[in-house]
Write a protein that holds these residues in place. Structure first.
Motif, PDB file in Angstrom:
ATOM      1  N   PRO A 104       0.103  41.181 -26.477  1.00  0.00           N
ATOM      2  CA  PRO A 104       0.656  40.770 -25.100  1.00  0.00           C
ATOM      3  C   PRO A 104       1.970  41.452 -24.732  1.00  0.00           C
ATOM      4  CG  PRO A 104       1.161  38.983 -26.718  1.00  0.00           C
ATOM      5  CD  PRO A 104       0.325  40.131 -27.393  1.00  0.00           C
ATOM      6  N   CYS A 126      -2.084  30.184 -24.803  1.00  0.00           N
ATOM      7  CA  CYS A 126      -2.394  31.042 -25.846  1.00  0.00           C
ATOM      8  C   CYS A 126      -3.460  30.462 -26.812  1.00  0.00           C
ATOM      9  CB  CYS A 126      -1.160  31.443 -26.784  1.00  0.00           C
ATOM     10  SG  CYS A 126      -1.809  32.778 -27.799  1.00  0.00           S
ATOM     11  N   CYS A 130      -7.786  37.346 -25.514  1.00  0.00           N
ATOM     12  CA  CYS A 130      -8.264  36.649 -24.803  1.00  0.00           C
ATOM     13  C   CYS A 130      -7.914  36.419 -23.233  1.00  0.00           C
ATOM     14  CB  CYS A 130      -8.243  35.071 -25.180  1.00  0.00           C
ATOM     15  SG  CYS A 130      -6.854  34.242 -25.068  1.00  0.00           S
ATOM     16  N   TYR A 131      -6.595  37.300 -23.107  1.00  0.00           N
ATOM     17  CA  TYR A 131      -6.146  37.204 -21.807  1.00  0.00           C
ATOM     18  C   TYR A 131      -5.662  35.885 -21.143  1.00  0.00           C
ATOM     19  CZ  TYR A 131      -7.416  42.051 -21.636  1.00  0.00           C
ATOM     20  OH  TYR A 131      -7.577  43.464 -22.056  1.00  0.00           O
ATOM     21  N   ALA A 158      -4.804  31.565 -29.401  1.00  0.00           N
ATOM     22  CA  ALA A 158      -4.821  31.732 -30.733  1.00  0.00           C
ATOM     23  C   ALA A 158      -3.594  30.974 -31.246  1.00  0.00           C
ATOM     24  CB  ALA A 158      -4.647  33.087 -31.053  1.00  0.00           C
ATOM     25  N   CYS A 204      -3.377  37.700 -32.105  1.00  0.00           N
ATOM     26  CA  CYS A 204      -3.883  37.754 -30.921  1.00  0.00           C
ATOM     27  C   CYS A 204      -5.142  38.199 -30.715  1.00  0.00           C
ATOM     28  CB  CYS A 204      -2.842  38.636 -30.120  1.00  0.00           C
ATOM     29  SG  CYS A 204      -3.376  39.048 -28.587  1.00  0.00           S
ATOM     30  N   THR A 205      -6.074  37.249 -30.095  1.00  0.00           N
ATOM     31  CA  THR A 205      -7.499  37.891 -29.840  1.00  0.00           C
ATOM     32  C   THR A 205      -7.813  38.600 -28.887  1.00  0.00           C
ATOM     33  OG1 THR A 205      -8.149  35.920 -28.916  1.00  0.00           O
ATOM     34  CG2 THR A 205      -7.965  35.854 -31.180  1.00  0.00           C
ATOM     35  N   CYS A 229      -3.043  34.226 -21.667  1.00  0.00           N
ATOM     36  CA  CYS A 229      -1.540  34.556 -21.324  1.00  0.00           C
ATOM     37  C   CYS A 229      -1.449  34.969 -19.720  1.00  0.00           C
ATOM     38  CB  CYS A 229      -0.852  35.015 -22.320  1.00  0.00           C
ATOM     39  SG  CYS A 229      -1.578  36.642 -22.986  1.00  0.00           S
TER      40      CYS A 229
HETATM   41  S1  SF4 Z   1      -3.485  34.101 -24.772  1.00  0.00           S
HETATM   42 FE1  SF4 Z   1      -2.544  34.600 -27.040  1.00  0.00          FE
HETATM   43  S2  SF4 Z   1      -4.388  35.427 -28.156  1.00  0.00           S
HETATM   44 FE2  SF4 Z   1      -4.806  35.352 -25.909  1.00  0.00          FE
HETATM   45  S3  SF4 Z   1      -4.306  37.526 -25.303  1.00  0.00           S
HETATM   46 FE3  SF4 Z   1      -2.627  36.168 -25.050  1.00  0.00          FE
HETATM   47  S4  SF4 Z   1      -1.305  36.303 -26.887  1.00  0.00           S
HETATM   48 FE4  SF4 Z   1      -3.285  37.054 -27.357  1.00  0.00          FE
END
Ligand code: SF4
Ligand code: SF4
Ligand code: SF4
Lengths: 817, 114
Positions: free
Chosen positions: B59, B84, B19-20, B86, B16-17, B22
Motif C-alpha cells: 500500500p 486493514c 485486499c484493497y 491483515a 499485506c494481502t 485501505c
Molecule cells: S488493507 Fe492491509 S492487507 Fe489490505 S491491501 Fe491494504 S495494507 Fe494490504
C-alpha cells in the motif's frame, strides 16, 4: 431525531451488500435515513474492526442511482427491456394469481425456486417454496458444486462437518486458554480473496501465520499463500484426489498416523466380505441379526464379534478387534466366505497410489509430495482449509473422503488448532445447509417425492434437500417426468454468474410461462423475468445468523425507497400461498428458530452476538469422546456405525465406491488427448477478485476502478509464443464457444494454464437483448458445459477445461466502461 | 521551511494481502470519487532464480493522504489502519515506528505528505 444528527447502528454483515457469507460486525453511520459511512466494529470478536473493500464501499451500493426501488412488470417481449413500475400490492397480487394458476394446472412442483451462493436466503426461499408446495428449491450451479457437496461428503463419512479452527468459538479468540495455534495449515485450493467464503474470515489465517503457523499451499497458481508457504504443491487442476491419496500413502507407509484413533474411532476393524465387496453385517451371520450392525474379528476368541451400532459397543464383553488381516466367516446360510478388515482394504486402496504414480498424475515432484505429507502429519496440531475447487470436479465425494481421511488419521479432528466440528450456534438453524433441517419444512413426504433428482442421487435424500440443477435444466426442455412452468429467482443470476452454458439458461427461461426475479439491481437474468422485485441490503433488514458460531443478529439500520428484504417478500407470499402458514410475524419466526439458544430475538438483538457455553454441542473440543455429537449422547459420531467410516456404509448403500480414490476429470489433457491437441492450454476459471463477489459489484465505482476489466492470466512464455502483449484483448475459445478477455501477462500462472476471471457482465451496457449488459462478451461460463455432474449428482468440472487463446483483431477490441 | 513531519505509517508488507480495504476505506472517509484515494495498493510479482517468483502487495500513500488527522485527534486509528484486513499497518510517531522496523524484515515506513 434532528436533521443532520448521526446515529450509529451496530449490526452484522451477510449477503446483499458485500455479497459475502457474512459474519462481520459493523457500525453503520446513519444521517437523515441515509448511510453516510460504514466501519468495522472494533469490539466484534469476528473481525475486530477490520472490514473488506466491498463492505467499505456500501455507501455507493446502498444509494446507487441504478438500484431497483419499485416492483417492475414486463410490458414488452421477454428480454426487450420494457418495464412498468407497479405497487407492491399489484406485484403480490399478480404473482399470487399467476403462480396459483400454475399450481392448479400443473402442480406446485412445476415451479422452481432458484437461489445463489451462501446468502441469507436458504430458509426464506424454502419457506416460500414449501408454503407454495414445491420441493424444488435449487442452487443454480451445475452439480450444486459449491460447499454443500463438501459438507454432504464429510457428513457421509463423519456425521458432522468440520472446519479450520481459528478460535472463532470463543469471545477471546486466540487468547482463550483452550485454544492452540496450528503448527501447520494446509491451504488446499483457496486464496485470500476477502470474500470470506464458507464462513471463515479469510484473514484469520494471517492472524495465525503471525502467531507461528506454517503453510502448505496446494494451488496451480502462485497465490499470496504460495509466496509465503513452507511448501508449495503446484498441482494440475482437478488432480486433488490423487494428491490426497499420495499424502495418505506416505502417512500410512511411514507410520505417521494415529493408530489409537484409527482403532477406537473409525470403522477400520469392521469386516468386508471379499466375495460381495460389502460390509459384513450381523444379518449375514444369523438370520435374526440386524442389518444395521457390523462385524469385527475378535482376536481373543478367534471368531467374528458383532458391533452393535445402536449401543455403540460389542455384543460380547472383552472383544479385541483385529485391525488387519484376512479371515473366513460362516454365513447364516452355512456358506463360508473370505472377509478382510476395512483397514486392510483401505491400506490396499491407498497402496495403489505410490508417490511416483501420484507425481505423474498431479505433475507435482515426488520429493515435494513426500515432504509436505510428512510435515502435515508431524505437525501437531495441523489443520486443512479447503476451497471451492474441491467441489468443482465431478469426483468431489471421493476427493473429500481422501482429504477428510487425512485429518482423521492424523488425529486432528475436533482438537484445538485442528479441523473442528462445526455446528450451528446453540443448534439453532437459520440456514438450512446439508445435514440439518430447520424449523421450516415441507408439509409432507409425498410433496418431497417429486423433488428433481432425489430419486436418482443418494446425497439428495440424506443431506441436501435441493433439486439437482443439471436435471432441472434438462427437464425444462424435456418436460419429463413433469413439465416445469415457472421459476422464482432470488439472490441468483444464472445468465451472468452461477449458470454454466448460460445461453441454455436463457433458452430455458424463455420456455417458462412465468418468471419472477428478486434482486437489488437489474441483471442479465432479471431482464428475462416477467416481474422483478426490489430487494434490500443487510442494512435494511432484521435478520439472524447462526452459521456456525456465534449466533448473531442483523439489525435494521435504515430503509431505501420501497425495497423490501428477501425474508419479508417471501413471508408475505408464503402467507398467501399457504392457508396454514403458522407465523404471524417475522420476529415470531425468528423467536422459534433461536429458541434453542434460550433467548428471544429481541434479546439477541440487544446483545448483538452470543457464544454457546462450554459443554454445548456447538462448542469444541473432543465432542465425540464426550458424547456431545449424537442425539443418544453416546461417545461417537452420527454415522451408521457411530464411527468415522473409512469405508462408507452409506456410499455402499448408494451403490457407489465406498472408499476414497481418484478419478480423472472429463476435460483434461489426460482424458481428452485429441481435444488437447487443438486446445493446448488448461483453462481454469474463477480466481477471486478482492473487490467483487462473483457477478456483483461491477457497478460500484470505487471497486470497478480497482478491477476494471475481465482479465485472463497468461504466463509470459505462453504469451510470447502466442504473440500476445500485456493488456491486449484476446479470444479464449474451446468447442463450446469463445469470449474476450484482457491479457494479464503474469508469472502467477504456469505456462500450461490460463486463469480466466468469472461473473463478468457490464452494467453500463444496454440491458435489452441481444446485449443483456454485454454478458456474451466475457462470461467464461460459455466455455463450460452443464450435465457433467458426478455419479452422486454432485460436483462439476469448472476448474479444469481446455482452451486456446489468440489475439483479438483491433476491430474486435473492447473498450468497456 | 516546511513543517517537520512527526507521524507515519509502518507497513509490514510480508502480510499485506492486496485486499484493497485501505484504499476504499480512505475513499469512503474522504468521499473521494473513484480514481482518487489517499492510498494505492500495488502488486509486484518478482521473478526469482530457479523459475520461482514472489508475489507482494504494497500500500502506497499518495499525495491525497492526510494521515487522518481528524480521526487521530479523536483517538481513532486512521481509516486505512483500522480496516486493514491483515492488520499489517501501524500509525504512530516516526521514531517509534522506526524502532519497530528493526524487529522483522519486509517492512516499510511511509511518511506521507500529510
Ligand atoms: S488493507 Fe492491509 S492487507 Fe489490505 S491491501 Fe491494504 S495494507 Fe494490504
Ligand atoms: S466479505 Fe468478509 S470482510 Fe467483507 S463483510 Fe463479508 S465477512 Fe466481512
Ligand atoms: S491515513 Fe487516512 S488519509 Fe492517509 S491513506 Fe490512510 S485513510 Fe487515507
Amino acid at each position: 431525531m434532528k436533521r443532520g444528527e448521526r446515529k450509529i447502528i451496530r449490526t452484522t454483515t451477510w449477503s446483499a451488500g458485500p455479497g459475502c457469507h457474512g459474519g462481520c460486525g459493523v457500525l453503520a453511520h446513519i444521517e437523515d435515513g441515509r448511510l453516510v459511512k460504514i466501519e468495522g466494529d472494533p469490539e466484534h470478536p469476528w473481525n475486530q474492526g477490520r472490514l473488506c473493500a466491498r463492505c467499505l464501499a456500501m455507501t455507493q451500493y446502498v444509494h446507487h442511482p441504478d438500484r431497483l426501488t419499485r416492483p417492475l412488470k414486463r410490458v414488452g417481449e421477454r428480454g426487450e427491456g420494457r418495464w412498468q413500475e407497479i405497487s407492491w400490492d399489484e406485484a403480490f397480487d399478480l404473482i399470487e394469481k399467476r403462480l396459483k394458476k400454475i399450481r392448479e394446472e400443473f402442480g406446485p412442483e412445476s415451479v422452481i425456486f432458484s437461489m445463489g451462493t451462501g446468502r441469507d436466503i436458504g430458509p426464506w426461499i424454502c419457506m416460500l417454496a414449501y408454503a407454495y408446495g414445491s420441493p424444488n428449491v435449487m442452487f443454480a450451479l451445475s452439480g450444486i458444486a459449491c460447499y454443500s457437496p463438501r459438507i454432504a461428503a464429510v457428513d457421509t463419512i463423519q456425521g458432522d462437518y468440520c472446519i479450520l479452527d481459528a478460535a472463532q468459538w470463543f469471545p477471546k479468540r486466540y487468547d482463550d486458554p483452550r485454544y492452540k495455534v496450528p503448527k501447520c495449515i494446509v491451504i488446499w485450493g483457496y486464496n485470500i480473496p476477502a470474500s470470506c467464503p464458507d464462513n471463515v474470515f479469510g484473514h484469520w489465517i494471517i492472524d495465525l501465520m503471525k502467531r507461528g503457523t506454517e503453510i502448505i499451499a496446494i494451488d496451480p497458481r502462485l497465490s499470496w499463500f504460495v509466496s509465503r508457504a513452507k511448501k508449495w504443491l503446484q498441482l494440475r487442476p482437478g488432480t486433488d484426489g490423487a494428491l490426497a491419496m499420495g499424502f495418505l500413502n506416505v502417512i500410512i507407509n511411514e507410520g505417521l498416523y494415529d493408530r489409537a484413533f484409527v482403532e477406537k474411532w473409525t470403522n477400520a476393524a469392521h469386516l468386508i466380505r471379499s466375495d460381495a465387496a460389502k460390509l459384513l453385517r450381523e444379518s449375514d451371520l444369523v438370520d435374526s441379526g440386524s442389518a444395521s450392525n457390523f462385524v469385527v474379528w475378535d482376536m481373543v476368541r478367534g471368531a467374528p464379534a458383532v458391533w452393535d451400532a445402536t449401543e455403540l459397543d460389542y455384543k460380547q464383553a472383552g472383544v479385541k478387534p483385529a485391525l488387519e488381516g484376512d479371515y473366513e466367516v460362516r454365513l447364516a446360510s452355512g456358506a463360508k466366505v473370505p472377509v478382510k478388515t476395512v483397514w486392510s482394504a483401505f491400506c490396499q486402496q491407498v497402496g495403489e497410489y505410490p508417490v511416483k504414480r501420484v507425481s505423474e498424475i498431479t505433475w507435482v515432484p515426488e520429493k515435494d509430495i513426500v515432504e509436505a505429507a510428512r510435515f502435515y502429519a508431524e505437525s501437531k496440531p495441523a489443520a486443512i482449509h479447503w476451497g471451492v475447487p474441491i467441489d468443482m470436479t465431478p469426483a468431489i465425494t471421493p476427493t473429500v473422503q481422501a482429504i477428510a481421511n487425512l485429518w482423521c488419521l492424523t488425529g486432528n479432528l475436533d482438537v484445538p488448532g485442528g479441523n473442528v466440528i462445526s455446528r450451528y450456534a446453540f443448534d439453532a438453524v437459520a440456514y438450512a445447509l446439508p445435514g440439518t433441517k430447520g424449523v421450516i419444512k415441507l408439509k409432507s413426504k409425498e410433496a418431497d417425492s417429486k423433488r428433481i433428482g432425489a430419486d436418482r442421487y443418494g446425497p439428495l435424500n440424506r443431506f441436501i434437500w435441493r433439486a439437482q440443477t443439471d436435471l432441472v435444466l434438462e427437464q425444462i426442455f424435456t418436460g419429463k417426468p413433469y413439465p416445469i412452468k415457472g421459476m422464482w429467482i432470488q439472490t441468483c443470476n444464472p445468465v451472468a454468474g452461477i449458470g454454466l452454458d448460460p445461453k441454455k439458461w436463457v433458452e430455458a427461461l424463455k420456455k417458462l410461462d412465468f418468471v419472477v426475479a428478486v434482486d437489488l439491481f437489474m441483471t442479465p437474468t432479471a431482464q428475462l423475468a416477467d416481474v422483478v422485485l426490489p430487494s434490500a441490503t443487510f442494512l435494511e433488514k432484521d435478520g439472524l445468523r447462526s452459521w456456525w458460531v456465534p449466533l448473531q443478529s442483523i439489525n435494521k439500520a435504515m430503509t431505501v425507497a420501497e425495497c423490501k428484504p428477501d425474508v419479508e417478500i417471501n413471508f408475505e407470499l408464503a402467507r398467501r400461498f399457504d392457508p396454514d402458514f403458522r407465523w404471524q410475524s417475522i420476529h415470531e419466526l425468528y423467536d422459534e428458530i433461536i429458541k434453542p439458544a434460550g433467548m428471544t430475538y429481541k434479546e439477541l438483538q440487544a446483545k448483538g452476538w452470543a457464544f454457546p457455553p462450554e459443554g454445548h454441542p456447538s462448542t469444541p473440543y473432543h465432542r465425540f469422546e464426550k458424547g456431545l455429537l449424537r442425539p443418544d449422547r453416546k461417545p461417537g459420531f452420527q454415522t451408521p456405525s457411530g464411527r468415522i467410516e473409512l469405508y462408507s456404509s452409506i456410499r455402499e448403500e448408494w451403490g457407489l465406491e465406498p472408499m476414497a480414490h481418484y478419478e480423472e476429470p472429463p476435460f483434461t489433457p489426460v482424458s481428452q488427448p485429441e481435444l488437447y491437441k487443438k486446445y493446448p492450454l488448461i483453462l481454469s476459471t474463477g480466481r477471486r477478485s478482492p473487490v467483487y463477489f462473483h457477478a456483483e459489484h461491477r457497478n460500484i465505482p470505487w471497486l470497478r476502478e480497482i478491477d476494471p476489466d475481465p482479465v485472463i492470466e497468461i504466463h509470459p512464455d505462453t504469451a510470447k509464443s502466442l504473440g500476445i502483449g500485456d493488456g491486449e484483448w484476446v479470444w479464449v475459445e474451446n468447442w463450446l464457444g469463445r469470449c474476450k478477455f484482457k491479457a494479464k501477462i503474469t508469472l502467477v500462472v504456469p505456462t500450461w494454464m490460463v486463469m480466466a476471471t468469472h461473473g463478468w457482465w457490464f452494467p453500463e451496457k444496454p440491458g435489452a437483448e441481444p446485449s443483456l449488459y454485454g454478458v456474451w462478451e466475457s462470461n467464461v461460463n460459455q466455455l463450460i458445459p452443464m450435465s457433467f455432474q458426478g455419479k452422486d449428482g454432485l460436483g462439476a468440472p469448472m476448474k479444469h477445461l481446455l482452451c486456446q487463446v489468440y489475439k483479438a483483431s483491433s476491430s474486435e477490441e473492447t473498450g468497456n466502461a | 521551511m516546511p513543517k517537520q513531519p512527526q507521524y507515519g505509517l509502518l507497513i509490514d508488507y510480508e502480510y499485506c494481502t492486496g485486499c484493497y480495504a485501505c484504499q476504499v476505506a480512505c475513499a469512503q472517509e474522504y468521499k473521494w470519487p473513484a480514481g482518487m484515494a489517499g492510498m494505492r495498493v500495488m502488486e509486484v510479482v518478482q521473478k526469482l532464480p530457479h523459475d520461482k517468483a514472489y508475489l507482494t502487495y504494497l500500500p502506497f500513500p499518495t499525495e491525497l493522504c492526510v494521515l487522518c488527522a481528524s480521526r487521530t485527534s479523536k483517538g481513532l486509528q486512521p481509516a486505512c489502519v483500522q480496516h486493514c484486513m491483515a492488520a499489517c499497518m501501524k500509525y504512530g510517531r516516526i521514531e517509534e515506528l522506526a524502532r519497530e522496523m528493526g524487529k522483522k524484515p519486509r517492512m516499510v515506513l511511509w511518511v506521507p505528505r500529510s
